[in-house]
Design a protein around this motif. Structure first.
Motif, mmCIF file in Angstrom:
data_model
loop_
_atom_site.group_PDB
_atom_site.id
_atom_site.type_symbol
_atom_site.label_atom_id
_atom_site.label_comp_id
_atom_site.label_asym_id
_atom_site.label_seq_id
_atom_site.Cartn_x
_atom_site.Cartn_y
_atom_site.Cartn_z
ATOM 1 N N HIS A 76 0.852 -1.196 0.000
ATOM 2 C CA HIS A 76 0.000 0.000 0.000
ATOM 3 C C HIS A 76 0.885 1.241 0.000
ATOM 4 O O HIS A 76 0.638 2.186 0.742
ATOM 5 C CB HIS A 76 -0.947 -0.013 1.202
ATOM 6 C CG HIS A 76 -1.791 -1.253 1.259
ATOM 7 N ND1 HIS A 76 -2.837 -1.470 0.392
ATOM 8 C CD2 HIS A 76 -1.711 -2.350 2.029
ATOM 9 C CE1 HIS A 76 -3.378 -2.652 0.650
ATOM 10 N NE2 HIS A 76 -2.710 -3.205 1.651
ATOM 11 N N GLU A 94 0.781 9.195 -1.865
ATOM 12 C CA GLU A 94 -0.218 10.226 -2.172
ATOM 13 C C GLU A 94 -0.387 11.169 -0.981
ATOM 14 O O GLU A 94 -0.411 12.390 -1.139
ATOM 15 C CB GLU A 94 -1.551 9.539 -2.511
ATOM 16 C CG GLU A 94 -2.397 10.256 -3.480
ATOM 17 C CD GLU A 94 -3.560 9.388 -3.940
ATOM 18 O OE1 GLU A 94 -3.930 9.531 -5.109
ATOM 19 O OE2 GLU A 94 -4.096 8.585 -3.149
ATOM 20 N N HIS A 95 -0.462 10.602 0.199
ATOM 21 C CA HIS A 95 -0.612 11.400 1.423
ATOM 22 C C HIS A 95 0.659 12.209 1.707
ATOM 23 O O HIS A 95 0.591 13.404 1.981
ATOM 24 C CB HIS A 95 -0.934 10.484 2.602
ATOM 25 C CG HIS A 95 -0.952 11.194 3.916
ATOM 26 N ND1 HIS A 95 -1.984 12.025 4.301
ATOM 27 C CD2 HIS A 95 -0.045 11.218 4.932
ATOM 28 C CE1 HIS A 95 -1.707 12.530 5.500
ATOM 29 N NE2 HIS A 95 -0.543 12.054 5.901
ATOM 30 N N LEU A 134 3.483 8.393 -8.753
ATOM 31 C CA LEU A 134 2.291 7.771 -8.159
ATOM 32 C C LEU A 134 1.746 6.664 -9.062
ATOM 33 O O LEU A 134 1.304 5.621 -8.575
ATOM 34 C CB LEU A 134 1.224 8.820 -7.873
ATOM 35 C CG LEU A 134 1.557 9.780 -6.732
ATOM 36 C CD1 LEU A 134 0.539 10.913 -6.666
ATOM 37 C CD2 LEU A 134 1.622 9.055 -5.393
ATOM 38 N N HIS A 192 1.326 3.280 -2.626
ATOM 39 C CA HIS A 192 0.682 4.376 -3.363
ATOM 40 C C HIS A 192 -0.110 5.310 -2.449
ATOM 41 O O HIS A 192 0.093 6.525 -2.482
ATOM 42 C CB HIS A 192 -0.198 3.835 -4.491
ATOM 43 C CG HIS A 192 -0.929 4.901 -5.226
ATOM 44 N ND1 HIS A 192 -2.205 5.299 -4.866
ATOM 45 C CD2 HIS A 192 -0.555 5.692 -6.262
ATOM 46 C CE1 HIS A 192 -2.585 6.271 -5.667
ATOM 47 N NE2 HIS A 192 -1.612 6.529 -6.528
ATOM 48 N N PRO A 193 -1.025 4.799 -1.599
ATOM 49 C CA PRO A 193 -1.766 5.725 -0.726
ATOM 50 C C PRO A 193 -0.857 6.490 0.230
ATOM 51 O O PRO A 193 -1.090 7.663 0.512
ATOM 52 C CB PRO A 193 -2.732 4.829 0.055
ATOM 53 C CG PRO A 193 -2.690 3.504 -0.579
ATOM 54 C CD PRO A 193 -1.476 3.428 -1.456
ATOM 55 N N GLU A 216 1.219 15.021 -0.900
ATOM 56 C CA GLU A 216 0.037 15.835 -1.199
ATOM 57 C C GLU A 216 0.366 17.321 -1.352
ATOM 58 O O GLU A 216 -0.091 17.980 -2.271
ATOM 59 C CB GLU A 216 -1.000 15.629 -0.093
ATOM 60 C CG GLU A 216 -2.289 16.348 -0.310
ATOM 61 C CD GLU A 216 -3.297 16.043 0.798
ATOM 62 O OE1 GLU A 216 -4.491 16.118 0.514
ATOM 63 O OE2 GLU A 216 -2.860 15.730 1.940
ATOM 64 N N ASP A 239 1.951 -1.645 -6.384
ATOM 65 C CA ASP A 239 0.929 -2.137 -5.456
ATOM 66 C C ASP A 239 0.029 -3.155 -6.152
ATOM 67 O O ASP A 239 -0.265 -4.218 -5.607
ATOM 68 C CB ASP A 239 0.064 -0.990 -4.932
ATOM 69 C CG ASP A 239 0.722 -0.176 -3.830
ATOM 70 O OD1 ASP A 239 1.822 -0.552 -3.363
ATOM 71 O OD2 ASP A 239 0.125 0.850 -3.444
ATOM 72 N N SER A 283 1.433 2.820 -7.967
ATOM 73 C CA SER A 283 0.144 2.142 -8.093
ATOM 74 C C SER A 283 0.307 0.809 -8.825
ATOM 75 O O SER A 283 -0.299 -0.201 -8.454
ATOM 76 C CB SER A 283 -0.848 3.048 -8.830
ATOM 77 O OG SER A 283 -2.084 2.406 -8.969
#
Length: 123
Positions: A77, A83-84, A98, A79-80, A87, A105, A102
């Protein structure tokens, strides 16, 4: 999907990640201090920035597993998290990074190698 195919696909994604980190000038020739790499925190977030962890921990560990034809992680995980973490960053173009994360992942999560959940024997 065979293990060899999975390893080849993942290796291609890792090469893309390395190339993109370099293109975004997030690649460093100098490794972090040995002390920074001793962190026991997830993603070494107390001593490394995410792109440093990707370069000095994530990429080498996955490549070592592939080289050894070892068992890959059953879940990813990244990617999330990226992203966070990224940001509010505007000092690099994170879109391609990203996308590659992804794909990594997706390869690890969708490879069909994840063990099935334990059956609930309670009735």
């Amino acid at each position: 999907m065979t293990t060899a195919h999975m390893h080849n696909e993942l290796l291609e994604h890792l090469q893309q990640l390395e190339a993109e980190l370099q293109a975004q000038q997030l690649w460093s020739a100098a490794p972090p201090s040995p002390k920074a790499l001793e962190s026991t925190m997830p993603f070494m977030y107390d001593t490394l920035q995410l792109h440093e962890w990707l370069q000095w921990v994530f990429l080498p560990r996955l490549r070592a597993l592939i080289d050894a034809k070892g068992q890959l992680p059953h879940q990813s995980h990244i990617h999330p998290l990226a992203e966070h973490e990224w940001e509010k960053r505007s000092d690099f173009d994170k879109r391609q990074l990203l996308l590659v994360l992804s794909r990594i992942d997706g390869s690890l999560n969708g490879c069909g190698m994840t063990p099935p959940p334990a059956e609930d024997t309670r009735h």
